[in-house]
Design an enzyme around this catalytic site. Structure first.
Site, PDB file in Angstrom:
ATOM      1  N   HIS A  51       0.862  -1.195   0.000  1.00 10.96           N
ATOM      2  CA  HIS A  51       0.000   0.000   0.000  1.00 10.96           C
ATOM      3  C   HIS A  51       0.891   1.235   0.000  1.00 10.96           C
ATOM      4  O   HIS A  51       1.351   1.698   1.049  1.00 10.96           O
ATOM      5  CB  HIS A  51      -0.916  -0.031   1.243  1.00 10.96           C
ATOM      6  CG  HIS A  51      -1.912   1.086   1.292  1.00 10.96           C
ATOM      7  ND1 HIS A  51      -3.103   0.983   1.980  1.00 10.96           N
ATOM      8  CD2 HIS A  51      -1.912   2.331   0.758  1.00 10.96           C
ATOM      9  CE1 HIS A  51      -3.783   2.105   1.866  1.00 10.96           C
ATOM     10  NE2 HIS A  51      -3.070   2.950   1.139  1.00 10.96           N
ATOM     11  N   HIS A  53       1.352   4.955  -2.314  1.00 10.26           N
ATOM     12  CA  HIS A  53       1.007   5.871  -3.413  1.00 10.26           C
ATOM     13  C   HIS A  53       2.310   6.537  -3.841  1.00 10.26           C
ATOM     14  O   HIS A  53       2.943   7.227  -3.031  1.00 10.26           O
ATOM     15  CB  HIS A  53       0.014   6.937  -2.942  1.00 10.26           C
ATOM     16  CG  HIS A  53      -1.240   6.355  -2.371  1.00 10.26           C
ATOM     17  ND1 HIS A  53      -2.394   6.204  -3.109  1.00 10.26           N
ATOM     18  CD2 HIS A  53      -1.520   5.871  -1.134  1.00 10.26           C
ATOM     19  CE1 HIS A  53      -3.334   5.658  -2.344  1.00 10.26           C
ATOM     20  NE2 HIS A  53      -2.828   5.442  -1.139  1.00 10.26           N
ATOM     21  N   HIS A 231      -9.512   1.267  -1.256  1.00 15.60           N
ATOM     22  CA  HIS A 231      -9.470   1.870   0.074  1.00 15.60           C
ATOM     23  C   HIS A 231     -10.884   1.790   0.644  1.00 15.60           C
ATOM     24  O   HIS A 231     -11.845   2.232  -0.007  1.00 15.60           O
ATOM     25  CB  HIS A 231      -9.063   3.335  -0.016  1.00 15.60           C
ATOM     26  CG  HIS A 231      -7.598   3.557  -0.264  1.00 15.60           C
ATOM     27  ND1 HIS A 231      -6.920   2.967  -1.295  1.00 15.60           N
ATOM     28  CD2 HIS A 231      -6.689   4.316   0.411  1.00 15.60           C
ATOM     29  CE1 HIS A 231      -5.649   3.352  -1.252  1.00 15.60           C
ATOM     30  NE2 HIS A 231      -5.479   4.175  -0.228  1.00 15.60           N
ATOM     31  N   GLU A 234     -11.277   3.367   5.998  1.00 15.28           N
ATOM     32  CA  GLU A 234     -10.217   4.229   6.560  1.00 15.28           C
ATOM     33  C   GLU A 234     -10.925   5.282   7.424  1.00 15.28           C
ATOM     34  O   GLU A 234     -10.767   5.307   8.637  1.00 15.28           O
ATOM     35  CB  GLU A 234      -9.420   4.883   5.427  1.00 15.28           C
ATOM     36  CG  GLU A 234      -8.300   5.809   5.910  1.00 15.28           C
ATOM     37  CD  GLU A 234      -7.575   6.507   4.743  1.00 15.28           C
ATOM     38  OE1 GLU A 234      -8.126   6.551   3.617  1.00 15.28           O
ATOM     39  OE2 GLU A 234      -6.460   7.032   4.976  1.00 15.28           O
ATOM     40  N   ASP A 312       1.793   3.964   3.000  1.00 14.54           N
ATOM     41  CA  ASP A 312       0.770   4.816   2.387  1.00 14.54           C
ATOM     42  C   ASP A 312       1.399   6.003   1.637  1.00 14.54           C
ATOM     43  O   ASP A 312       1.567   5.938   0.427  1.00 14.54           O
ATOM     44  CB  ASP A 312      -0.217   5.293   3.462  1.00 14.54           C
ATOM     45  CG  ASP A 312      -1.588   5.653   2.911  1.00 14.54           C
ATOM     46  OD1 ASP A 312      -1.819   5.443   1.711  1.00 14.54           O
ATOM     47  OD2 ASP A 312      -2.442   6.116   3.689  1.00 14.54           O
ATOM     48  N   ASP A 313       1.732   7.070   2.351  1.00 16.51           N
ATOM     49  CA  ASP A 313       2.330   8.281   1.750  1.00 16.51           C
ATOM     50  C   ASP A 313       3.495   8.723   2.650  1.00 16.51           C
ATOM     51  O   ASP A 313       3.375   9.690   3.406  1.00 16.51           O
ATOM     52  CB  ASP A 313       1.279   9.400   1.680  1.00 16.51           C
ATOM     53  CG  ASP A 313       0.069   8.977   0.873  1.00 16.51           C
ATOM     54  OD1 ASP A 313       0.163   8.952  -0.362  1.00 16.51           O
ATOM     55  OD2 ASP A 313      -0.961   8.645   1.490  1.00 16.51           O
TER      56      ASP A 313
END
Ligand code: ADE
Ligand code: ZN
Length: 369
Positions: A51, A53, A231, A234, A312-313
């Protein structure tokens, strides 16, 4: 209002090293040395990241470098003031900054540099396989064609395999705040590149944009033979996770935290062996959890859910995958068995062949002796 969650938390990415800072933790010497041992194990063990981005790996330093190279003006004076803006109260506040950040990505080499920097960084974390999202619509809307986006990312992924031994998959993620029509148009544009894609995802503003909105789009992706992930849960309710399963036929759930609100759903996810790609530091920075010691990751594992740890980020949430492991080890009673399970789950949930999974498990077992 500045972000209220995780703003008092260390910026894990800048800590480095393999020693836990004991000053804020009530630990005796034995407790501390156990945690340090777990930390070293988490660092050494091979793992997959499922996961991620790619636009969320844009570090402020690179944002300024690309802005200069491309003649783009950033609305921040310097790296420090940009990083200081990374304080969020919820997902939408983050997304507003994240979509603005993308404005520096214009050319094939920008997508290459971004992806290559991420691969080099996670090579240090013993990541051996990555499955990467890219937000094609966020770039198409700025006039950047798919061949530029996919060309740059794919070229870096090829170098990642050749030079670093990291295998990879690429997932085009639809933006759920945009229309179904926009998603279909994007899928049409992607047709010449389908051989360079491995799956489709769904991300962006969750509340008010349930998975069902895209049922027909994902039915087309399935018909084309692709894997699906979305997603869900969340910020959104457990029902969005159920919708992702029922209406999108997902192979994985990204995040899935709110699944825990529905015991029958938890049972279903365990029975079906669905992987959840959980992102602890993201959850903290976006106020999905109030504090890391309240993170549900261990309770997910106890209930038999196939949870994995992901970043994630990472440029926005303060750490790459091992920083997420570090935060968990510091604040929760993580065991050696939990670490093994998490790494095993990461390979089990990866979209790779059984042979590749067996090879990764063999390497994992060697580290765990
Ligand atoms: N896009 C990038 N990061 C995201 C997240 N955590 N949730 C939804 N959309 C995203
Ligand atoms: Zn995400």
């Amino acid at each position: 209002m500045p972000g209220t969650c995780g703003s008092d938390v260390k910026w894990y990415a800048s800590l480095g090293g393999l020693v836990i800072d004991s000053s804020e933790l009530a630990l005796d010497d034995e407790g501390l040395s156990l945690k340090n041992e777990l930390l070293r194990l988490a660092q050494r063990m091979p793992k997959a990241e499922l996961h991620l981005h790619i636009e969320g790996t844009l570090e402020p330093e690179m944002a300024f470098r690309l802005a200069k190279r491309n003649g783009v003006r950033l609305h921040y004076a310097d790296v420090d003031s940009l990083r200081a803006a990374y304080a969020f109260n919820n997902l939408q506040e983050f997304l507003d900054v994240y979509y603005t950040g993308m404005s520096v990505l214009l050319k094939e080499e920008d997508f290459y540099d971004l992806t290559w920097a991420y691969l080099q960084r996670v090579h240090q974390d013993n990541v051996v396989h990555v499955e990467i999202f890219f937000d094609s619509q966020g770039h198409l809307e700025r006039g950047i064609p798919l061949n530029v986006q996919i060309g740059g990312i794919r070229r870096a992924l090829k170098d990642g395999k050749q030079q670093l031994g990291i295998s990879s998959k690429l997932i085009l993620s639809f933006l759920r705040h945009l229309s179904e029509e926009h998603a279909f148009e994007t899928l049409d544009l992607a047709e010449p590149f389908l051989d360079q894609l491995d799956g489709f995802g769904l991300d962006s503003s969750e509340m008010g944009h349930p998975p069902g909105k895209f049922a027909r789009v994902f039915a087309r992706c399935k018909d084309l033979g692709f894997r699906i992930t979305a997603h869900a849960g969340e910020e959104g309710p457990a029902d969005y996770v159920s919708q992702a399963l029922d209406l999108l036929q997902v192979d994985r759930i990204d995040h899935g935290n709110h699944s825990l609100d529905d015991a029958a759903l938890v049972q279903r996810l365990t029975t079906e062996g669905k992987t959840l790609t959980v992102c602890p530091l993201s959850n903290l920075k976006l106020c999905v959890v109030k504090a890391m010691d309240q993170h549900p990751l261990l309770s997910m594992l106890k209930r038999g859910l196939k949870a994995t740890v992901n970043s994630d980020d990472p440029a926005y949430f303060g750490g790459y995958v091992n920083d997420n492991y570090r935060a968990l080890i510091e604040h929760l009673p993580v065991t050696r068995e939990d670490l093994y399970q998490l790494a095993q789950n990461s390979f089990d949930g990866a979209w790779v062949s059984e042979e590749e999974k067996a090879k990764h498990l063999h390497d994992l077992n060697r580290v765990f002796g």
